[in-house]
Design an enzyme around this catalytic site. Structure first.
Site, short mmCIF file in Angstrom:
data_model
loop_
_atom_site.label_atom_id
_atom_site.label_comp_id
_atom_site.label_asym_id
_atom_site.label_seq_id
_atom_site.Cartn_x
_atom_site.Cartn_y
_atom_site.Cartn_z
N LYS A 63 0.74 -1.30 -0.02
CA LYS A 63 0.04 -0.09 -0.27
C LYS A 63 0.77 1.23 -0.01
O LYS A 63 0.42 2.24 -0.36
CB LYS A 63 -1.13 -0.13 1.30
CG LYS A 63 -2.03 -0.83 1.09
CD LYS A 63 -2.86 -0.85 2.22
CE LYS A 63 -3.94 -2.07 2.28
NZ LYS A 63 -4.91 -1.94 3.25
N ASP A 99 -9.71 2.75 2.86
CA ASP A 99 -9.66 2.12 4.15
C ASP A 99 -9.98 2.99 5.31
O ASP A 99 -10.81 2.55 6.15
CB ASP A 99 -7.94 1.57 4.37
CG ASP A 99 -7.70 0.15 3.82
OD1 ASP A 99 -8.81 -0.46 3.42
OD2 ASP A 99 -6.45 0.16 3.50
N1 LIG Z 1 -10.31 -5.35 7.42
C1 LIG Z 1 -9.98 -4.74 6.34
O1 LIG Z 1 -10.62 -4.13 5.41
C2 LIG Z 1 -8.48 -4.71 6.17
C3 LIG Z 1 -7.88 -3.33 5.39
C4 LIG Z 1 -6.70 -3.38 5.27
C5 LIG Z 1 -5.64 -4.28 5.88
N2 LIG Z 1 -5.99 -5.38 6.62
C6 LIG Z 1 -5.49 -6.48 7.10
O2 LIG Z 1 -4.45 -5.71 7.98
C7 LIG Z 1 -3.27 -6.29 8.26
C8 LIG Z 1 -2.19 -5.57 8.30
O3 LIG Z 1 -1.87 -4.74 7.02
P1 LIG Z 1 -0.75 -3.69 6.45
O4 LIG Z 1 -0.95 -3.58 4.95
O5 LIG Z 1 -0.93 -2.50 7.40
O6 LIG Z 1 0.52 -4.44 6.91
P2 LIG Z 1 1.82 -4.01 7.12
O7 LIG Z 1 2.11 -2.65 6.44
O8 LIG Z 1 2.87 -5.11 6.52
O9 LIG Z 1 2.20 -3.64 8.82
C9 LIG Z 1 2.34 -4.90 9.37
C10 LIG Z 1 2.29 -4.37 10.99
O10 LIG Z 1 2.21 -5.63 11.71
C11 LIG Z 1 3.21 -5.69 12.61
N3 LIG Z 1 3.70 -6.85 12.79
C12 LIG Z 1 3.70 -7.98 11.85
N4 LIG Z 1 3.77 -9.31 12.41
C13 LIG Z 1 3.78 -9.01 13.96
C14 LIG Z 1 4.03 -9.97 15.04
N5 LIG Z 1 4.09 -11.24 14.90
N6 LIG Z 1 3.71 -9.30 16.23
C15 LIG Z 1 3.65 -8.06 16.27
N7 LIG Z 1 3.24 -7.10 15.26
C16 LIG Z 1 3.52 -7.78 14.04
C17 LIG Z 1 4.50 -5.04 12.01
O11 LIG Z 1 5.35 -4.49 12.94
P3 LIG Z 1 6.98 -4.24 12.69
O12 LIG Z 1 7.07 -2.90 11.98
O13 LIG Z 1 7.63 -4.68 13.85
O14 LIG Z 1 7.25 -5.34 11.45
C18 LIG Z 1 3.98 -3.87 11.32
O15 LIG Z 1 3.72 -2.68 12.23
C19 LIG Z 1 -3.17 -7.55 7.25
O16 LIG Z 1 -3.65 -8.67 7.79
C20 LIG Z 1 -4.36 -6.88 6.04
O17 LIG Z 1 -4.99 -8.19 5.48
C21 LIG Z 1 -7.69 -5.44 6.64
#
Ligand SMILES: NC(=O)c1ccc[n+]([C@@H]2O[C@H](COP(=O)([O-])OP(=O)(O)OC[C@H]3O[C@@H](n4cnc5c(N)ncnc54)[C@H](OP(=O)(O)O)[C@@H]3O)[C@@H](O)[C@H]2O)c1
Length: 261
Positions: A63, A99
């Site tokens: 994103k 979002d």
């Molecule tokens: N419901 C909806 O409409 C919707 C919309 C958008 C996204 N989502 C979901 O939201 C989630 C995140 O998406 P994103 O694009 O924001 O991902 P992203 O940019 O990769 O960010 C992931 C975040 O999660 C943290 N993280 C990852 N693994 C972790 C763990 N094991 N323990 C603690 N923290 C952890 C990371 O921390 P670090 O910085 O320490 O690596 C980072 O801050 C996805 O599963 C996506 O499918 C849902």
């Protein structure tokens, strides 16, 4: 016929094609929506063009990288620093973030939120933090590690090892933790006190009851998973694909039906 897609990695869990295709079909629109596994986020727009798409959604982990590839970026998406929707107009790529408004619509039943803590510091955290801030909440970010907190300079922000605790009306998980595993998005000694004091808990995950939301329920919080956020961001995206000419309530009804299939 117009073609649309969602790009991400992983992507097989995405139910966006189901939501969009049912709405397209029921509304008599000549379009088809598919999913594309994209490993290199830098190739998003070239892939989009080579597939001759009219519009697309972007999900984890592209994103933020997607924003830099747009010709024009909507003001809110620029402030957030990430996009989840692109549309081709007059040979130019326009980028949007649905979002943030999708999240706000999904938590309407919580009423006005004054204080919130957002778990995670990725693209989704940015959208949710800005959405909450724009609706008047004081927002704190809590992330596992420090690096990405640099993007949250205008919020109070902590990594797990610097967090000093506090009381927040809403605890929102924006990490992918719980999607495919049974772990918590923060250490239990941090999370449990937050959830004991919170009135509301929100989780972006929607495919299963997560340990985070189970713990929130046990601690008496009013909870919401990510299904309505997914629904509302998709409603807004489909309308953008058609230059905001569609009726959002009609799209919403068809997409709600698609959820139950
Ligand atoms: N419901 C909806 O409409 C919707 C919309 C958008 C996204 N989502 C979901 O939201 C989630 C995140 O998406 P994103 O694009 O924001 O991902 P992203 O940019 O990769 O960010 C992931 C975040 O999660 C943290 N993280 C990852 N693994 C972790 C763990 N094991 N323990 C603690 N923290 C952890 C990371 O921390 P670090 O910085 O320490 O690596 C980072 O801050 C996805 O599963 C996506 O499918 C849902």
């Amino acid at each position: 016929m117009r073609f649309f897609a969602v790009f991400g990695n992983p992507i097989k869990h995405s139910i966006s094609p189901r939501l969009h295709n049912l709405a397209l079909e029921r509304m008599g629109l000549d379009g088809f929506y598919t999913r594309v596994l994209l490993e290199d986020g830098n190739s998003l727009v070239s892939k989009f063009k080579s597939l001759k798409l009219s519009g697309a959604n972007i999900t984890i982990p592209h994103k933020e990288i997607a924003l830099n590839q747009c010709d024009v970026v909507e003001e809110n998406a620029l402030k957030i620093g990430s996009i989840n929707t692109i549309v081709l107009k007059n040979d130019q790529i326009y980028g949007y973030n649905t979002d943030a408004p999708g999240f706000i619509r999904s938590i309407e039943k919580f009423g006005s939120i004054k204080t919130a803590i957002v778990l995670g510091a990725g693209g989704t955290a940015k959208a949710i933090a800005y959405a909450l801030k724009n609706s008047g909440a004081s927002v704190t970010i809590l992330n596992r590690s420090k690096l990405r907190l640099e993007n949250f300079g205008e919020f109070k922000n902590f990594s797990w090892d610097t967090f000093i605790g506090g009381e927040f009306q809403l605890v929102a998980n924006t990490t992918p933790v719980g999607l495919n595993d049974d772990s918590l998005p923060a250490p239990i000694e941090i999370l449990e006190p937050l959830l004991k004091r919170a009135k509301f808990a929100f989780d972006v995950i929607y495919n299963r009851p997560t340990p985070f939301l189970n713990m929130a329920i046990l601690n008496g919080a009013i909870c919401k998973n990510g299904s309505d956020m997914l629904l509302h961001q998709a409603v807004l995206a489909l309308n953008l694909f058609y230059s905001n000419s569609l009726d959002e309530k009609t799209i919403e009804n068809h997409m709600r039906e698609a959820f139950s299939l």
